[in-house]
Design a protein around this motif. Structure first.
Motif, PDB file in Angstrom:
ATOM      1  N   GLY A  35       0.805  -1.214   0.000  1.00 59.26           N
ATOM      2  CA  GLY A  35       0.000   0.000   0.000  1.00 59.26           C
ATOM      3  C   GLY A  35       0.839   1.265   0.000  1.00 59.26           C
ATOM      4  O   GLY A  35       0.531   2.231  -0.706  1.00 59.26           O
ATOM      5  N   PHE A  36       1.905   1.253   0.775  1.00 63.49           N
ATOM      6  CA  PHE A  36       2.736   2.449   0.870  1.00 63.49           C
ATOM      7  C   PHE A  36       3.377   2.774  -0.478  1.00 63.49           C
ATOM      8  O   PHE A  36       3.369   3.926  -0.916  1.00 63.49           O
ATOM      9  N   TRP A 225       8.588  -6.812   0.273  1.00 65.86           N
ATOM     10  CA  TRP A 225       9.890  -6.575   0.916  1.00 65.86           C
ATOM     11  C   TRP A 225      10.406  -5.180   0.536  1.00 65.86           C
ATOM     12  O   TRP A 225      10.872  -4.421   1.391  1.00 65.86           O
ATOM     13  N   MET A 226      10.293  -4.843  -0.740  1.00 65.84           N
ATOM     14  CA  MET A 226      10.740  -3.518  -1.175  1.00 65.84           C
ATOM     15  C   MET A 226       9.869  -2.421  -0.572  1.00 65.84           C
ATOM     16  O   MET A 226      10.344  -1.348  -0.222  1.00 65.84           O
ATOM     17  N   ASN A 227       8.591  -2.722  -0.438  1.00 65.46           N
ATOM     18  CA  ASN A 227       7.682  -1.777   0.201  1.00 65.46           C
ATOM     19  C   ASN A 227       8.161  -1.454   1.615  1.00 65.46           C
ATOM     20  O   ASN A 227       8.181  -0.302   2.043  1.00 65.46           O
ATOM     21  N   TRP A 228       8.573  -2.503   2.318  1.00 67.12           N
ATOM     22  CA  TRP A 228       9.062  -2.267   3.680  1.00 67.12           C
ATOM     23  C   TRP A 228      10.361  -1.488   3.681  1.00 67.12           C
ATOM     24  O   TRP A 228      10.626  -0.707   4.594  1.00 67.12           O
ATOM     25  N   TYR A 229      11.149  -1.696   2.652  1.00 69.96           N
ATOM     26  CA  TYR A 229      12.385  -0.916   2.590  1.00 69.96           C
ATOM     27  C   TYR A 229      12.084   0.572   2.441  1.00 69.96           C
ATOM     28  O   TYR A 229      12.694   1.415   3.098  1.00 69.96           O
ATOM     29  N   ALA A 230      11.113   0.914   1.593  1.00 67.24           N
ATOM     30  CA  ALA A 230      10.749   2.325   1.415  1.00 67.24           C
ATOM     31  C   ALA A 230      10.187   2.903   2.712  1.00 67.24           C
ATOM     32  O   ALA A 230      10.549   4.016   3.113  1.00 67.24           O
ATOM     33  N   ILE A 231       9.335   2.142   3.375  1.00 65.58           N
ATOM     34  CA  ILE A 231       8.776   2.617   4.648  1.00 65.58           C
ATOM     35  C   ILE A 231       9.904   2.862   5.653  1.00 65.58           C
ATOM     36  O   ILE A 231       9.951   3.883   6.335  1.00 65.58           O
ATOM     37  N   LEU A 232      10.816   1.899   5.697  1.00 64.61           N
ATOM     38  CA  LEU A 232      11.927   2.016   6.639  1.00 64.61           C
ATOM     39  C   LEU A 232      12.770   3.251   6.338  1.00 64.61           C
ATOM     40  O   LEU A 232      13.130   4.008   7.253  1.00 64.61           O
ATOM     41  N   THR A 233      13.088   3.461   5.077  1.00 61.23           N
ATOM     42  CA  THR A 233      13.914   4.612   4.723  1.00 61.23           C
ATOM     43  C   THR A 233      13.242   5.910   5.155  1.00 61.23           C
ATOM     44  O   THR A 233      13.872   6.798   5.725  1.00 61.23           O
TER      45      THR A 233
END
Ligand code: ATP
Ligand code: MG
Lengths: 298, 251
Positions: A35-36, A225-233
């Protein structure tokens, strides 16, 4: 007398008269896992520029008479940009990459434990996952920050642990928990028939998992997984609250160096917004396109 | 205790008073059946009567609650059962084919002998290519399951099971998901197998096939075997009213 007006979508005829059974093409599992990225990727890059411009114009009008103008503030920003990027944003990236590496390694392990045949392991992994997934990141960060020693001594050698490393451990916890869910969800999205077919061929559980199940769902894990990377960044500036000298901390310090004129706020924080957006937007677009590609193939 | 030596004179699969429940629902209420080496046995019955459950008990995909199933003398209802050893002897084919979608037809067939039996690759490959020929799929070796029709996938699935050189083959409504045209090609494959002497247990709705190929037919309803017999007498001289009703509906 007159024909009733048709309200499209309610009383209008369907585009086909025949009931057509569309193949069910749901999301592979549960809620929207990217979603993000979807939100970010659908933002026009111009939206960000416009917001920043609007914000920048507002103090210009309000304080046109003041002698320190918004123009001066932008001049100050240009001076600081190389420093903010190489010393500040670079650390944000370093934090996000190391956190992602540690979080992924731990998360994959935890996710595999979540489907363990041993109820004790499975329940524990589930509980750990839920606990860290549903805790505020900042609280986790503070706990790790305060609980971790300043230095560790291994075989007489004392190694100081820099604050940013502690921040990495703190951020790794929620990432681990969320990756754990990604892994579990992906594995459980593989039809049970695959397990059964594999087991009837006398594959052991581990062989089934590594040779049959995971190769099938590996691709499905990449977009979330990439979505979580963007959220994390995007979340890395949290660590500025703990004094880690990343881009937001350094921006604040730079503004202090420029005598804290209020006009500085918009250019400096606007710059932070833009640079995070510039970094994460392509990732989000990529995530969306991968997700499309993989969901078509399956 | 030494493993009792099984001889081909004894039943290859011997089920005695098998009970199985899912929660409160008792699905198998004392099922018994003996299948000799080389037999082809068909299990028929209305939907929900427990046919799939029973056939899945034979290779321990479902554990049973009580009773006994012996496969070549190996007790399946044993907490210390070596499931993998059992499954090397028992092949199974499913209604939904369940081919591994990330592997080609040939790789699907080769995987288990290579990874489970640890046989050398070239040997396995030779055998796999023979099996492809046997199920009449020459030229499809390198196709992925998604590129094959249902009937072709099902034949690959049969070949995949045969590659393990099982002693018994279980088929659970393997033609139920196929269109009538392709049903035949799969049934022919199974008939050839049965004629070569493979021991087969089929759950099926194909009465023509059962009549022609099976040695023995079992009719199940609500978890019990209501009636059984060789096809000649089964289809013409059914005694139980439930069997008669079922046959009148399906024939
Ligand atoms: N894993 C399970 N958990 C709970 N109930 C189950 C499970 N598997 C089967 N059942 C129930 O057991 C009963 C028998 O199911 P089974 O699949 O063995 O029937 P069947 O004779 O093969 O029917 P069909 O011809 O429709 O395939 C059904 O009522 C089904 O709902
Ligand atoms: Mg069934």
């Amino acid at each position: 007398m007159s024909a009733r007006t048709l309200i499209p979508g309610i009383t209008a005829r369907a585009t086909t008269d025949l009931p057509v059974l569309k193949p069910f093409k749901g999301k592979p599992y549960g809620h929207d896992e990217i979603g993000f990225s979807r939100f970010l990727a659908n933002l026009s890059p111009w939206a960000v520029v416009c917001v920043v411009m609007l914000l920048a114009l507002w103090p210009m009008a309000a304080m046109a008479q003041a002698k320190y103008t918004i123009g001066d503030a932008f001049d100050a920003l240009w001076k600081w940009v190389p420093f903010l990027v190489t010393k500040g944003f670079a650390l944000n990236i370093l934090i996000s990459v190391t956190t992602m590496a540690i979080g992924t390694a731990a998360g994959v392990l935890l996710g595999l434990w979540q489907i363990s045949p041993h109820p004790a392991i499975q329940k524990t992994a589930w509980a750990v996952t839920q606990a860290f997934r549903n805790s505020p990141w900042l609280v986790l960060l503070f706990i790790v920050m305060l609980a971790f020693p300043f230095e560790i001594t291994i075989a007489g050698v004392t190694i100081p642990i820099p604050d940013w490393m502690k921040a990495v451990f703190g951020l790794s916890l929620p990432i681990m928990a969320n990756i754990s869910e990604v892994v579990r969800g992906a594995i459980q999205s593989v039809p049970t028939g695959q397990w059964e077919a594999s087991e009837s061929l006398a594959f052991s559980r581990n062989q089934t998992l590594w040779r049959i199940i995971l190769p099938q769902c590996f691709k499905r894990m990449i977009p979330p997984w990439m979505n979580w990377y963007a959220i994390l960044t995007m979340a890395t500036p949290l660590v500025s609250l703990l004094g880690v000298e990343e881009i937001v901390t350094l921006s604040r310090q730079a503004m202090e160096g420029e005598n804290n004129h209020p006009e500085l706020l918009i250019p400096f924080y606007g710059f932070c917004l833009v640079i995070f957006f510039a970094y994460c937007y392509p990732i989000a677009r990529w995530t969306i396109s991968l997700e499309r590609k993989f969901s078509v193939k399956l | 205790m030494a493993e009792s030596k099984w001889t081909p004179k004894e039943p290859m699969v011997s089920a005695k008073d098998v009970h199985k429940s899912f929660g409160d629902l008792e699905v198998l209420k004392g099922v018994s059946m003996d299948v000799m080496k080389g037999d082809c046995v068909c299990v028929i019955g209305p939907s929900g009567s427990g046919k799939s459950t029973y056939i899945r008990c034979i290779n321990a995909l479902n554990p049973i609650d009580s009773g006994s199933i012996e496969v070549e003398g190996q007790e399946v209802n044993d907490p210390h059962l070596d499931k993998l050893e059992l499954r090397k002897k028992v092949g199974m084919v499913f209604q939904q084919y369940n081919l591994f979608p990330h592997k080609t037809a040939l790789e699907n067939i080769m995987m288990a002998p290579m990874r489970v039996l640890k046989e050398p690759k070239d040997e396995v490959e030779t055998r796999a290519r023979e099996l492809i020929k046997k199920v009449r799929l020459e030229g499809k070796e390198d196709s992925f399951p998604g590129e094959l029709s249902g009937g072709q996938q099902q034949r690959v699935a049969i070949a995949r099971s045969l590659a393990m050189r099982p002693d018994v083959m279980l088929f659970d409504e393997v033609t139920a998901a196929l269109d009538p045209e392709t049903v035949k090609e799969v049934l022919v494959t199974i008939r050839d197998l049965a004629e070569e002497g493979m021991t087969c247990i089929l759950v099926t709705h194909e009465m023509g096939f059962a009549r022609e190929v099976a040695n023995h037919i079992y009719f199940t309803d609500r978890g019990v075997i209501v009636e059984h017999g060789p096809p000649k007498t089964f289809f013409t001289k059914a005694k139980d009213p439930r069997t008669k009703e079922f046959l009148s509906q399906i024939l």
